[in-house]
Design an enzyme around this catalytic site. Structure first.
Site, PDB file in Angstrom:
ATOM      1  N   ASP A  10      -3.981 -11.719  -9.116  1.00 23.81           N
ATOM      2  CA  ASP A  10      -4.531 -10.499  -9.711  1.00 23.81           C
ATOM      3  C   ASP A  10      -4.893  -9.554  -8.575  1.00 23.81           C
ATOM      4  OD1 ASP A  10      -5.583  -9.143 -12.242  1.00 23.81           O
ATOM      5  OD2 ASP A  10      -7.322  -9.022 -10.925  1.00 23.81           O
ATOM      6  N   SER A  11      -4.962  -8.277  -8.887  1.00 22.01           N
ATOM      7  CA  SER A  11      -5.333  -7.303  -7.866  1.00 22.01           C
ATOM      8  C   SER A  11      -6.789  -7.456  -7.442  1.00 22.01           C
ATOM      9  CB  SER A  11      -5.098  -5.880  -8.387  1.00 22.01           C
ATOM     10  OG  SER A  11      -5.868  -5.650  -9.550  1.00 22.01           O
ATOM     11  N   CYS A  73      -2.441  -9.864 -13.644  1.00 30.16           N
ATOM     12  CA  CYS A  73      -2.718  -8.428 -13.587  1.00 30.16           C
ATOM     13  C   CYS A  73      -1.746  -7.673 -14.486  1.00 30.16           C
ATOM     14  CB  CYS A  73      -2.586  -7.954 -12.149  1.00 30.16           C
ATOM     15  SG  CYS A  73      -2.776  -6.174 -11.904  1.00 30.16           S
ATOM     16  N   GLU A 158     -16.758  -3.635 -12.558  1.00 31.82           N
ATOM     17  CA  GLU A 158     -16.919  -4.080 -11.178  1.00 31.82           C
ATOM     18  C   GLU A 158     -18.247  -3.633 -10.566  1.00 31.82           C
ATOM     19  OE1 GLU A 158     -13.542  -3.634  -8.689  1.00 31.82           O
ATOM     20  OE2 GLU A 158     -12.383  -5.026  -9.926  1.00 31.82           O
ATOM     21  N   CYS A 192      -6.116  -5.183 -20.249  1.00 31.60           N
ATOM     22  CA  CYS A 192      -6.607  -5.278 -18.881  1.00 31.60           C
ATOM     23  C   CYS A 192      -7.557  -6.463 -18.829  1.00 31.60           C
ATOM     24  CB  CYS A 192      -7.336  -3.999 -18.461  1.00 31.60           C
ATOM     25  SG  CYS A 192      -8.097  -4.106 -16.817  1.00 31.60           S
ATOM     26  N   HIS A 194     -10.097  -6.997 -17.112  1.00 37.47           N
ATOM     27  CA  HIS A 194     -11.513  -6.662 -16.975  1.00 37.47           C
ATOM     28  C   HIS A 194     -12.173  -6.444 -18.334  1.00 37.47           C
ATOM     29  CE1 HIS A 194     -10.494  -5.937 -12.785  1.00 37.47           C
ATOM     30  NE2 HIS A 194     -11.750  -5.674 -12.493  1.00 37.47           N
TER      31      HIS A 194
END
Length: 273
Positions: A10-11, A73, A158, A192, A194
């Site tokens: 993942d990024s 990702c 984040e 996504c 996240h």
């Protein structure tokens, strides 16, 4: 005997939400997670840059004896997966495999919609690639697909603002925008990794009769099915139940954030690509 873990890329941290569900579904395997935090986020970068970064990380995981790599990702899956599969793998090793998160989700999303109208919430990169639109229509030609880019959602997560009152404006803004595209939307996909951490807020601003889909469990079940259908790949993956975590940036920062995504404390290792 060398470990031959399943690689998960993942990024940044988000892929840990997918890895968590994969480990729950397939706990027997060894896993090696790589977060390219030094170059994150990928969402606003060009196709070429994302492809180059992703390929570099995939090659690193291959060098660590991973025969199977999962691109957790969405942006990397959208902008790099097809080229890696078609162009690079034949030159690197035909026995290696790289899989993404878009196709497994596209294969089942139509089963959750009664109206035939679904919405996709993702990063700019994922939305602009049109990858979900194309994959979903390949699986369900009659399905109407609507998209909404949510560029502020990843920074909210984040920066640990995902459950704050300050997040309300940005969550409601994008939910309202995508639902305004069609009154018939009855399913929303969180495209996504996240976004599952925003689920409480997303539900707060979404009507109760709309289904909200996260990818983790879908991808985990798809991987289990894939390994069952491809025993030659499964046999290459070691089964010691080990989990290792790598980052291209600060391990202290990664470990702190990973607690929220993974659900438990972890200790990562720094690597330089």
């Amino acid at each position: 005997m060398k470990l031959t873990p399943i690689g998960i890329f993942d990024s940044g941290y988000g892929g840990l939400t997918v890895m968590r569900d994969i480990v729950d579904e397939l706990p027997q395997y060894d896993y090696l997670y790589l977060g390219d935090n030094a170059r994150s986020p990928y969402g606003s970068r060009s196709f070429e840059t994302i492809y180059n970064y992703t390929l570099e990380c995939v090659k690193y995981l291959f060098s660590q004896n991973c025969h199977l790599v999962i691109l957790a990702c969405n942006t990397a899956s959208a902008k790099a997966l097809r080229t890696i599969q078609q162009k690079d793998l034949p030159e690197i090793d035909l026995k290696r495999r790289v899989l993404g998160v878009i196709r497994p989700t596209a294969e089942v999303i139509g089963e959750h919609s009664k109206t035939g109208h679904v919405g996709v919430l993702g990063t700019n990169g994922t939305v602009n690639s049109e990858s979900y639109v194309m994959e979903i229509r390949n699986q369900f030609p009659d399905l109407e697909v609507y998209q909404e880019a949510c560029p502020m959602w990843v920074p909210l997560v984040e920066n640990k603002e995902y459950d704050s009152k300050g997040a309300d404006y940005f969550i409601k803004q994008h939910i309202d925008r995508i639902l305004s595209q069609s009154e018939q939307i009855d399913t929303l996909l969180l495209a996504c990794t996240h976004y599952p951490l925003l689920i409480k807020k997303i539900k707060q601003f979404t009507p109760d009769d709309i289904t909200i889909l996260s990818q983790g469990k879908i991808v985990a079940q798809s991987l289990a099915d894939y390994l069952e259908r491809h025993p030659e790949i499964a046999e290459m993956c070691s089964t010691g139940g080990n989990r290792q975590f790598l980052t291209t940036d600060s391990t202290d920062d990664f470990d702190e954030h990973a607690n929220f995504f993974w659900g438990n404390e972890i200790t990562s290792k720094f690597i330089e690509l």
